[in-house]
Scaffold this motif. Structure first.
Motif, PDB file in Angstrom:
ATOM      1  N   ASN A 156     -11.213  -1.103  -0.994  1.00  0.00           N
ATOM      2  CA  ASN A 156     -10.894  -1.236   0.419  1.00  0.00           C
ATOM      3  C   ASN A 156      -9.495  -0.687   0.703  1.00  0.00           C
ATOM      4  O   ASN A 156      -8.656  -0.587  -0.190  1.00  0.00           O
ATOM      5  N   VAL A 157      -9.265  -0.380   1.957  1.00  0.00           N
ATOM      6  CA  VAL A 157      -7.952   0.111   2.384  1.00  0.00           C
ATOM      7  C   VAL A 157      -7.014  -1.065   2.617  1.00  0.00           C
ATOM      8  O   VAL A 157      -7.419  -2.226   2.595  1.00  0.00           O
ATOM      9  N   LEU A 158      -5.742  -0.759   2.897  1.00  0.00           N
ATOM     10  CA  LEU A 158      -4.756  -1.806   3.149  1.00  0.00           C
ATOM     11  C   LEU A 158      -4.836  -2.360   4.568  1.00  0.00           C
ATOM     12  O   LEU A 158      -4.502  -3.515   4.813  1.00  0.00           O
ATOM     13  N   GLY A 159      -5.269  -1.536   5.495  1.00  0.00           N
ATOM     14  CA  GLY A 159      -5.299  -1.968   6.883  1.00  0.00           C
ATOM     15  C   GLY A 159      -6.146  -3.206   7.081  1.00  0.00           C
ATOM     16  O   GLY A 159      -7.285  -3.278   6.605  1.00  0.00           O
ATOM     17  N   ALA A 160      -5.593  -4.206   7.790  1.00  0.00           N
ATOM     18  CA  ALA A 160      -6.278  -5.481   7.966  1.00  0.00           C
ATOM     19  C   ALA A 160      -7.550  -5.362   8.799  1.00  0.00           C
ATOM     20  O   ALA A 160      -8.422  -6.224   8.731  1.00  0.00           O
ATOM     21  N   SER A 161      -7.664  -4.304   9.584  1.00  0.00           N
ATOM     22  CA  SER A 161      -8.846  -4.125  10.433  1.00  0.00           C
ATOM     23  C   SER A 161      -9.978  -3.414   9.704  1.00  0.00           C
ATOM     24  O   SER A 161     -11.027  -3.171  10.285  1.00  0.00           O
ATOM     25  N   GLY A 162      -9.760  -3.072   8.434  1.00  0.00           N
ATOM     26  CA  GLY A 162     -10.760  -2.308   7.696  1.00  0.00           C
ATOM     27  C   GLY A 162     -10.536  -0.812   7.806  1.00  0.00           C
ATOM     28  O   GLY A 162     -11.184  -0.026   7.110  1.00  0.00           O
ATOM     29  N   LEU A 163      -9.611  -0.416   8.656  1.00  0.00           N
ATOM     30  CA  LEU A 163      -9.221   0.987   8.778  1.00  0.00           C
ATOM     31  C   LEU A 163      -7.946   1.213   7.969  1.00  0.00           C
ATOM     32  O   LEU A 163      -7.155   0.284   7.778  1.00  0.00           O
ATOM     33  N   PRO A 164      -7.722   2.416   7.478  1.00  0.00           N
ATOM     34  CA  PRO A 164      -6.470   2.660   6.755  1.00  0.00           C
ATOM     35  C   PRO A 164      -5.266   2.323   7.633  1.00  0.00           C
ATOM     36  O   PRO A 164      -5.269   2.588   8.844  1.00  0.00           O
ATOM     37  N   ALA A 165      -4.256   1.721   7.041  1.00  0.00           N
ATOM     38  CA  ALA A 165      -3.035   1.463   7.792  1.00  0.00           C
ATOM     39  C   ALA A 165      -2.378   2.794   8.138  1.00  0.00           C
ATOM     40  O   ALA A 165      -2.509   3.780   7.401  1.00  0.00           O
ATOM     41  N   TYR A 166      -1.712   2.843   9.264  1.00  0.00           N
ATOM     42  CA  TYR A 166      -0.966   4.052   9.602  1.00  0.00           C
ATOM     43  C   TYR A 166       0.055   4.327   8.487  1.00  0.00           C
ATOM     44  O   TYR A 166       0.774   3.435   8.061  1.00  0.00           O
ATOM     45  N   GLY A 167       0.091   5.562   7.999  1.00  0.00           N
ATOM     46  CA  GLY A 167       1.028   5.929   6.956  1.00  0.00           C
ATOM     47  C   GLY A 167       0.571   5.584   5.551  1.00  0.00           C
ATOM     48  O   GLY A 167       1.296   5.839   4.581  1.00  0.00           O
ATOM     49  N   GLU A 168      -0.639   5.028   5.411  1.00  0.00           N
ATOM     50  CA  GLU A 168      -1.116   4.626   4.089  1.00  0.00           C
ATOM     51  C   GLU A 168      -1.263   5.830   3.154  1.00  0.00           C
ATOM     52  O   GLU A 168      -0.878   5.773   1.987  1.00  0.00           O
ATOM     53  N   ALA A 169      -1.804   6.901   3.660  1.00  0.00           N
ATOM     54  CA  ALA A 169      -1.988   8.094   2.824  1.00  0.00           C
ATOM     55  C   ALA A 169      -0.651   8.669   2.388  1.00  0.00           C
ATOM     56  O   ALA A 169      -0.478   9.085   1.229  1.00  0.00           O
ATOM     57  N   GLU A 170       0.317   8.684   3.301  1.00  0.00           N
ATOM     58  CA  GLU A 170       1.626   9.255   2.984  1.00  0.00           C
ATOM     59  C   GLU A 170       2.368   8.430   1.930  1.00  0.00           C
ATOM     60  O   GLU A 170       3.218   8.945   1.209  1.00  0.00           O
ATOM     61  N   ALA A 171       2.063   7.137   1.855  1.00  0.00           N
ATOM     62  CA  ALA A 171       2.750   6.257   0.897  1.00  0.00           C
ATOM     63  C   ALA A 171       1.935   6.048  -0.380  1.00  0.00           C
ATOM     64  O   ALA A 171       2.276   5.191  -1.199  1.00  0.00           O
ATOM     65  N   SER A 172       0.892   6.835  -0.568  1.00  0.00           N
ATOM     66  CA  SER A 172      -0.054   6.597  -1.669  1.00  0.00           C
ATOM     67  C   SER A 172       0.603   6.594  -3.045  1.00  0.00           C
ATOM     68  O   SER A 172       0.151   5.895  -3.953  1.00  0.00           O
ATOM     69  N   GLU A 173       1.688   7.374  -3.230  1.00  0.00           N
ATOM     70  CA  GLU A 173       2.343   7.425  -4.538  1.00  0.00           C
ATOM     71  C   GLU A 173       2.999   6.105  -4.904  1.00  0.00           C
ATOM     72  O   GLU A 173       3.281   5.849  -6.083  1.00  0.00           O
ATOM     73  N   LEU A 174       3.237   5.263  -3.924  1.00  0.00           N
ATOM     74  CA  LEU A 174       3.872   3.968  -4.168  1.00  0.00           C
ATOM     75  C   LEU A 174       2.864   2.826  -4.133  1.00  0.00           C
ATOM     76  O   LEU A 174       3.248   1.657  -4.183  1.00  0.00           O
ATOM     77  N   ILE A 175       1.581   3.149  -4.034  1.00  0.00           N
ATOM     78  CA  ILE A 175       0.524   2.138  -3.951  1.00  0.00           C
ATOM     79  C   ILE A 175      -0.326   2.163  -5.213  1.00  0.00           C
ATOM     80  O   ILE A 175      -0.862   3.199  -5.601  1.00  0.00           O
ATOM     81  N   ASP A 176      -0.427   1.021  -5.870  1.00  0.00           N
ATOM     82  CA  ASP A 176      -1.307   0.865  -7.023  1.00  0.00           C
ATOM     83  C   ASP A 176      -2.512   0.036  -6.582  1.00  0.00           C
ATOM     84  O   ASP A 176      -2.370  -0.915  -5.799  1.00  0.00           O
ATOM     85  N   HIS A 177      -3.680   0.393  -7.098  1.00  0.00           N
ATOM     86  CA  HIS A 177      -4.857  -0.400  -6.769  1.00  0.00           C
ATOM     87  C   HIS A 177      -5.007  -1.535  -7.774  1.00  0.00           C
ATOM     88  O   HIS A 177      -4.184  -1.711  -8.668  1.00  0.00           O
ATOM     89  N   ALA A 178      -6.035  -2.305  -7.637  1.00  0.00           N
ATOM     90  CA  ALA A 178      -6.164  -3.581  -8.330  1.00  0.00           C
ATOM     91  C   ALA A 178      -5.936  -3.500  -9.834  1.00  0.00           C
ATOM     92  O   ALA A 178      -6.314  -2.542 -10.491  1.00  0.00           O
ATOM     93  N   SER A 208      11.002   3.769  -1.418  1.00  0.00           N
ATOM     94  CA  SER A 208      10.546   2.462  -0.949  1.00  0.00           C
ATOM     95  C   SER A 208       9.633   2.652   0.258  1.00  0.00           C
ATOM     96  O   SER A 208       9.486   3.765   0.783  1.00  0.00           O
ATOM     97  N   VAL A 209       9.031   1.561   0.684  1.00  0.00           N
ATOM     98  CA  VAL A 209       8.120   1.640   1.812  1.00  0.00           C
ATOM     99  C   VAL A 209       8.245   0.365   2.641  1.00  0.00           C
ATOM    100  O   VAL A 209       8.327  -0.743   2.104  1.00  0.00           O
ATOM    101  N   ALA A 210       8.304   0.528   3.952  1.00  0.00           N
ATOM    102  CA  ALA A 210       8.317  -0.607   4.864  1.00  0.00           C
ATOM    103  C   ALA A 210       6.888  -0.863   5.317  1.00  0.00           C
ATOM    104  O   ALA A 210       6.221   0.038   5.830  1.00  0.00           O
ATOM    105  N   VAL A 211       6.428  -2.085   5.098  1.00  0.00           N
ATOM    106  CA  VAL A 211       5.060  -2.461   5.469  1.00  0.00           C
ATOM    107  C   VAL A 211       5.139  -3.357   6.700  1.00  0.00           C
ATOM    108  O   VAL A 211       5.781  -4.415   6.672  1.00  0.00           O
ATOM    109  N   ILE A 212       4.497  -2.907   7.759  1.00  0.00           N
ATOM    110  CA  ILE A 212       4.540  -3.633   9.020  1.00  0.00           C
ATOM    111  C   ILE A 212       3.232  -4.394   9.209  1.00  0.00           C
ATOM    112  O   ILE A 212       2.143  -3.817   9.157  1.00  0.00           O
ATOM    113  N   GLY A 213       3.357  -5.685   9.417  1.00  0.00           N
ATOM    114  CA  GLY A 213       2.203  -6.510   9.735  1.00  0.00           C
ATOM    115  C   GLY A 213       2.215  -6.847  11.205  1.00  0.00           C
ATOM    116  O   GLY A 213       3.267  -7.166  11.772  1.00  0.00           O
ATOM    117  N   ARG A 214       1.062  -6.774  11.844  1.00  0.00           N
ATOM    118  CA  ARG A 214       0.981  -7.066  13.279  1.00  0.00           C
ATOM    119  C   ARG A 214      -0.199  -7.997  13.513  1.00  0.00           C
ATOM    120  O   ARG A 214      -1.342  -7.671  13.185  1.00  0.00           O
TER     121      ARG A 214
END
Length: 481
Positions: A185-207, A309-315
């Motif tokens: 699954n993606v990071l976006g809470a709505s089931g859609l990719p979060a804005y900027g998720e692809a651009e930050a992919s190098e800093l994201i590890d999956h499970a 680094s990456v700033a993660v915004i929750g709304r």
């Protein structure tokens, strides 16, 4: 058309029978074709064992270079379920004929141990090895001469399984045990990719990164944000917690959508699987002590990457924002089924979970935990496409409550149905330990090995992370693999 090892293989992409409206020789010899099992993980190999035990013709296709290829990705993790729940009965009977040494039934194996002591010996058995094709990726499945729309003669037409190399294999039935590991699954809470998720992919590890082993340098002295509330998140958090206790400049933040982490803490002492119960207990201790900073009500909306680094915004629903700045993110947000290989088949999928519609009410994670899912088999796993079955974790769609033991009973029933033994197919039985809240767990220390619980789709597949020798007294975990 050559017969290779009991299977029909069409070289290239063309087949004259596909363009004809007349019954073909293939249709008249449908029963001679193999049952094609896709995926050589625990459930796919269990299907092969049941097919072999009944003397049925089959072919087992695996995209990876080894059996249990997905499990190998989390081989450092220990399961919260002991060996007695992780071995299929038909597979055990098959292995026993070759003098197999059964593991200690009370031991909590790591993913690597499951491969070494169970899956690899099973795959090498003479009843399975000649029918196993490694490095064989399935790209599409259809019926010879029939797209999804055409009905006339459909049930008499063989399945055509297209392979990445350009060949096509014909089969009389399909057992899809491909799992969901490669479709997180993606990071976006709505089931859609979060804005900027692809651009930050190098800093994201999956499970399930190997926090205390091969991936250690990614996390020591850095701030890691873990997003997710299931077994995989708990496993990673416990490992990061140990790291933070050893290296004070290591920071850990845990973000979940819920207003409380109570569900993630699980059943504690009431859990019938002590390893899992201890996982939740230990996780709660790390949060209460401040080693792990918990952020609740966090709905990931966007990511803004800086250099390192990456700033993660929750709304949230009101529009209120939270911000977490981290060096790395672990996306432990679960998985979803990928049905792209079956777009020309007639599947009846639940609109919510994405698994077989008849199964969905029995596994709804809003109602059920791993241990409260009732026994089910061929009847619940069938689709309008005759003789096509989705099994294993993929059958659960987005539900995180799958256990390996459940998958084993699924394939026992399905194989019985394909053999015409409907009495056995209907007599589904399943005994599972009370799981409390099947969302996160940790296992007890076993000698010098320690691991953490995971929520991988599959079966009672618990998986712990290997710990350093100095942590030999700590417990480890599980996975719903």
């Amino acid at each position: 058309m050559p017969d290779t090892g009991g299977t029909f293989v069409i070289s290239g992409c063309c087949n004259s029978a596909a363009a004809s409206d007349e019954p073909s020789a293939l249709e008249s010899s449908l029963d001679q074709l193999p049952v094609v099992v896709i995926g050589a993980g625990p459930v796919g190999l269990a299907a092969a064992a049941h097919l072999a035990e009944r003397g049925m013709n089959y072919l087992l296709l695996e995209a990876g270079a080894q059996v249990g290829a997905s499990i190998a990705q989390w081989g450092h993790v220990r399961t919260f379920s002991p060996w007695r729940y992780n071995i299929d009965p038909a597979a055990r009977r098959l292995l026993d004929t070759r003098g197999w040494s059964s593991p200690d039934s009370d031991w909590l194996p790591t993913g690597a141990e499951i491969i070494e002591h169970y899956l690899s010996p099973l795959a090498a058995h003479p009843a399975i090895a000649p029918r196993l094709r490694l490095g064989t990726k399935v790209t599409d499945i259809s019926r010879v001469g029939h797209d999804r729309v055409r009905t006339a003669g459909r049930e008499l037409s063989p399945f055509v399984v297209r392979l990445a190399g350009g060949d096509e294999v014909l089969g009389r039935a399909i057992i899809d045990a491909t799992g969901t590991w490669h479709s997180p699954n993606v990071l976006g809470a709505s089931g859609l990719p979060a804005y900027g998720e692809a651009e930050a992919s190098e800093l994201i590890d999956h499970a399930l990164p190997d926090v205390l082993g091969a991936d250690r340098d990614h996390y020591v002295g850095r701030h890691t944000l873990v997003i997710g509330a299931g077994h995989s998140a708990a496993t990673t958090l416990l490992a990061l917690g140990r790291l933070a206790e050893q290296f004070p400049h290591t920071q850990v933040t845990w973000a979940i959508r819920a207003g409380s982490a109570a569900r993630s803490y699980g059943g504690g002492a009431k859990d019938a699987l002590p390893a899992r119960g201890q996982l939740g207990t230990r996780l709660e201790e790390l949060v209460r002590s401040g080693v792990i900073a918990l952020r609740t009500g966090f709905f990931t909306h966007s990511l803004i990457r800086d250099t390192d680094s990456v700033a993660v915004i929750g709304r949230d629903l009101s529009g209120a924002e939270q911000k977490i700045i981290a060096d790395r993110i672990v996306a432990a947000t679960g998985y979803r089924p990928d049905h792209s290989i079956t777009t020309e088949l007639r599947l009846d999928l639940d609109p919510i979970l994405g698994g077989p519609r008849a199964l969905a009410p029995l596994i709804d994670p809003n109602v059920h935990s791993c241990g409260t899912v009732p026994a089910h088999g061929a009847a619940e796993l069938a689709h309008p496409e005759p003789d096509h079955y989705t099994v294993g974790v993929k059958s659960y769609g987005r539900a995180p409550t799958f256990l390996m033991a459940t998958g084993y009973e699924q394939v026992r029933s399905v194989v019985a149905a394909l053999d015409g033994d409907w009495q056995a197919a209907r007599e589904v039985q399943l005994e599972l330990p009370d799981t409390g809240v099947c969302s996160s767990d940790l296992a007890e220390a076993q000698e010098s090995r320690v691991g953490l619980a995971t929520g991988i789709s599959g079966g009672l597949l618990g998986t712990p992370l290997a710990m350093a020798d100095s942590e030999a007294a700590d417990p480890d975990g599980c996975s719903c693999g």
